[in-house]
Design a protein around this motif. Structure first.
Motif, mmCIF file in Angstrom:
data_model
loop_
_atom_site.group_PDB
_atom_site.id
_atom_site.type_symbol
_atom_site.label_atom_id
_atom_site.label_comp_id
_atom_site.label_asym_id
_atom_site.label_seq_id
_atom_site.Cartn_x
_atom_site.Cartn_y
_atom_site.Cartn_z
ATOM 1 N N SER A 198 -21.751 -27.424 -17.233
ATOM 2 C CA SER A 198 -21.785 -26.751 -18.333
ATOM 3 C C SER A 198 -20.856 -25.643 -18.467
ATOM 4 C CB SER A 198 -23.040 -26.070 -18.653
ATOM 5 O OG SER A 198 -23.999 -26.981 -18.597
ATOM 6 N N ILE A 199 -20.240 -25.465 -19.665
ATOM 7 C CA ILE A 199 -19.204 -24.230 -20.114
ATOM 8 C C ILE A 199 -20.170 -22.970 -19.823
ATOM 9 C CG2 ILE A 199 -18.338 -23.056 -21.909
ATOM 10 C CD1 ILE A 199 -17.227 -25.629 -23.226
ATOM 11 N N LYS A 252 -18.999 -26.690 -36.808
ATOM 12 C CA LYS A 252 -18.578 -25.430 -36.066
ATOM 13 C C LYS A 252 -17.667 -24.540 -37.073
ATOM 14 C CE LYS A 252 -18.778 -26.288 -31.644
ATOM 15 N NZ LYS A 252 -19.978 -25.543 -30.911
ATOM 16 N N ILE A 270 -13.432 -29.945 -22.292
ATOM 17 C CA ILE A 270 -13.736 -30.035 -21.028
ATOM 18 C C ILE A 270 -15.129 -31.376 -20.652
ATOM 19 C CG2 ILE A 270 -14.983 -28.549 -19.213
ATOM 20 C CD1 ILE A 270 -13.952 -26.311 -20.594
ATOM 21 N N THR A 314 -18.161 -32.512 -20.062
ATOM 22 C CA THR A 314 -19.519 -31.703 -19.664
ATOM 23 C C THR A 314 -20.501 -32.964 -20.116
ATOM 24 O OG1 THR A 314 -19.631 -30.942 -21.919
ATOM 25 C CG2 THR A 314 -18.650 -29.434 -20.267
ATOM 26 N N SER A 346 -22.364 -32.841 -22.447
ATOM 27 C CA SER A 346 -22.383 -33.168 -23.961
ATOM 28 C C SER A 346 -21.317 -34.019 -24.431
ATOM 29 C CB SER A 346 -21.966 -31.971 -24.869
ATOM 30 O OG SER A 346 -23.073 -31.290 -24.999
HETATM 31 P P1 NDP Z 1 -23.497 -29.028 -22.192
HETATM 32 O O1 NDP Z 1 -24.045 -30.305 -22.483
HETATM 33 O O2 NDP Z 1 -23.349 -28.425 -20.676
HETATM 34 O O3 NDP Z 1 -24.519 -27.745 -22.953
HETATM 35 C C1 NDP Z 1 -25.142 -28.045 -24.200
HETATM 36 C C2 NDP Z 1 -26.145 -27.318 -24.317
HETATM 37 O O4 NDP Z 1 -26.822 -27.255 -25.719
HETATM 38 C C3 NDP Z 1 -27.304 -27.677 -23.465
HETATM 39 O O5 NDP Z 1 -27.435 -26.833 -22.425
HETATM 40 C C4 NDP Z 1 -28.314 -28.094 -24.310
HETATM 41 O O6 NDP Z 1 -29.724 -27.457 -23.930
HETATM 42 C C5 NDP Z 1 -28.095 -26.978 -25.548
HETATM 43 N N1 NDP Z 1 -29.044 -27.544 -26.650
HETATM 44 C C6 NDP Z 1 -29.083 -28.374 -27.382
HETATM 45 N N2 NDP Z 1 -30.074 -28.226 -28.169
HETATM 46 C C7 NDP Z 1 -30.737 -27.270 -28.113
HETATM 47 C C8 NDP Z 1 -31.927 -26.761 -28.696
HETATM 48 N N3 NDP Z 1 -32.624 -27.093 -29.634
HETATM 49 N N4 NDP Z 1 -32.184 -25.396 -28.088
HETATM 50 C C9 NDP Z 1 -31.665 -24.913 -27.052
HETATM 51 N N5 NDP Z 1 -30.482 -25.434 -26.410
HETATM 52 C C10 NDP Z 1 -30.006 -26.565 -27.003
HETATM 53 O O7 NDP Z 1 -22.260 -28.959 -22.950
HETATM 54 P P2 NDP Z 1 -21.052 -27.995 -23.137
HETATM 55 O O8 NDP Z 1 -20.850 -27.121 -21.989
HETATM 56 O O9 NDP Z 1 -19.774 -28.564 -23.463
HETATM 57 O O10 NDP Z 1 -21.158 -27.268 -24.500
HETATM 58 C C11 NDP Z 1 -21.444 -25.741 -24.619
HETATM 59 C C12 NDP Z 1 -20.930 -25.262 -25.826
HETATM 60 O O11 NDP Z 1 -19.415 -25.476 -25.621
HETATM 61 C C13 NDP Z 1 -21.264 -26.100 -27.231
HETATM 62 O O12 NDP Z 1 -21.304 -25.335 -28.330
HETATM 63 C C14 NDP Z 1 -20.086 -27.019 -27.302
HETATM 64 O O13 NDP Z 1 -19.851 -27.460 -28.683
HETATM 65 C C15 NDP Z 1 -18.852 -26.003 -27.068
HETATM 66 N N6 NDP Z 1 -17.658 -26.571 -26.540
HETATM 67 C C16 NDP Z 1 -17.628 -27.609 -25.588
HETATM 68 C C17 NDP Z 1 -16.149 -28.151 -25.467
HETATM 69 C C18 NDP Z 1 -15.885 -29.359 -24.246
HETATM 70 O O14 NDP Z 1 -15.227 -29.673 -24.441
HETATM 71 N N7 NDP Z 1 -17.222 -29.525 -23.640
HETATM 72 C C19 NDP Z 1 -14.963 -27.866 -26.107
HETATM 73 C C20 NDP Z 1 -15.230 -26.708 -27.290
HETATM 74 C C21 NDP Z 1 -16.643 -26.204 -27.433
HETATM 75 P P3 NDP Z 1 -30.370 -28.367 -22.767
HETATM 76 O O15 NDP Z 1 -29.558 -28.690 -21.998
HETATM 77 O O16 NDP Z 1 -31.366 -27.746 -22.168
HETATM 78 O O17 NDP Z 1 -31.077 -29.448 -23.629
#
Ligand code: NDP
Ligand code: N5H
Length: 260
Positions: free
Chosen positions: A20-21, A168, A197, A199, A201
């Motif tokens: 995770s980021i 976004k 990245i 991850t 998601s």
């Molecule tokens: P991860 O999957 O690691 O993290 C996503 C997080 O969102 C999870 O920890 C999840 O929590 C949380 N989440 C989803 N629904 C809920 C909710 N109802 N309440 C609380 N938390 C919630 O992915 P990333 O690290 O990739 O994503 C982190 C951020 O970075 C996001 O905003 C993403 O859009 C952004 N981002 C990512 C990029 C990439 O390439 N990966 C690029 C640019 C931006 P849980 O796991 O506990 O369900």
């Protein structure tokens, strides 16, 4: 000026696993001496965030804390921040690393987005920043810094990003309006726009290999970015190093966004 984060407390929302980021951001804040407060949804992720946090080498005053918080639920947000306030008192910042859209709407044409899917993406990925900032404000008695994570797909059309691109764009504006409101309380609000990245998601959405190949071919730095690189910029934005910066989006994307 001393830019150590010793004696400071930061809330990190959105650690699902070691990729995770949010976890990259947590490590960077931890290395700078901060105490971390983690929020998660569901016991599966609660267990994984506890195991990760316990792997950190903590000094006195850095013991991590954990709270369950589902950002779709106002009561959950209010209770979480009340509990954090009771347990730690003042917080100095918050990293919001949360987004969600239905998987089946992250492919094909945006035109087919359902009302429910649109509202879900906006609710979890954008409105949550407003709700969380409001709940965190009373705890930022010494001022503070709020950080959210965005992506290029909110500025330009990126294939398959679809409903999340619109969310976004909303998040980016949300961040600026919050920066405007909270500036008088010495609370800054900024965003990092990260390059792709791998991850949890990102798993199973789009053709991630071809997205990364394009970065390797066309981004000025010719390589993808890492969680650690996002973590370093997060440290800058969450610390006093960036004390004159608010309402800003910093691209940590190997320069990809400047290429036409
Ligand atoms: P991860 O999957 O690691 O993290 C996503 C997080 O969102 C999870 O920890 C999840 O929590 C949380 N989440 C989803 N629904 C809920 C909710 N109802 N309440 C609380 N938390 C919630 O992915 P990333 O690290 O990739 O994503 C982190 C951020 O970075 C996001 O905003 C993403 O859009 C952004 N981002 C990512 C990029 C990439 O390439 N990966 C690029 C640019 C931006 P849980 O796991 O506990 O369900
Ligand atoms: C152009 C792209 C690739 C296509 C679009 C990807 C969009 C991803 C963002 C959202 C947050 C992903 C998502 O909601 C996945 C869920 O439907 C299914 N996954 C889950 O439920 C897991 C278990 C949990 C942990 O995930 C969440 N989010 O809760 C964009 C990529 C190049 C960059 C990228 C991946 C951006 C981004 O915003 O994450």
């Amino acid at each position: 000026m001393n830019f150590s984060l010793e004696g400071r407390t930061y809330v990190v929302m959105g650690v699902a696993n070691k990729r995770s980021i949010a976890w990259g951001i947590a490590r960077s804040l931890h290395e700078a001496g901060a105490r971390l407060v983690f929020t998660y949804v569901g016991e599966r992720f609660g267990k994984s965030v506890r195991e990760l946090a316990e792997s950190l080498d903590t000094s006195e005053g850095q013991e991590p804390l954990f709270y369950e918080c589902d950002v779709t639920d106002d009561e959950s947000i209010i209770q979480t921040f009340e509990a954090i306030g009771k347990d730690v008192g003042t917080i100095h910042g918050l990293a919001h690393c949360i987004a969600f859209a239905n998987r089946d709407e992250l492919k094909g044409e945006f035109l087919n987005t359902s009302r429910d899917g649109f509202l879900t993406a906006q609710n979890i990925s954008s409105y949550s920043l407003t709700a969380v900032s409001r709940a965190a404000k009373p705890l930022m008695t010494e001022g503070g810094s709020i950080l959210t994570m965005t992506y290029l797909g909110g500025e330009k059309v990126v294939q398959n990003y679809n409903v999340m691109g619109v969310a976004k764009a909303s998040l980016d504006a949300n961040m600026r309006y919050l920066a405007s409101d909270l500036g008088k309380d010495s609370i800054r609000v900024n965003a990092i726009s990260a390059g792709p990245i791998r991850t949890l998601s990102a798993k199973g959405v789009g053709d991630f290999n071809s997205i990364l190949s394009e970065i390797e071919e066309r981004a000025p730095l010719r390589r993808p970015v890492t969680q650690e690189e996002v973590g370093s910029t997060a440290y800058y934005l969450l610390s006093d190093l960036s004390r004159g910066v608010t309402g800003e989006i910093i691209h940590v994307d190997s320069g990809f966004n400047i290429i036409g």
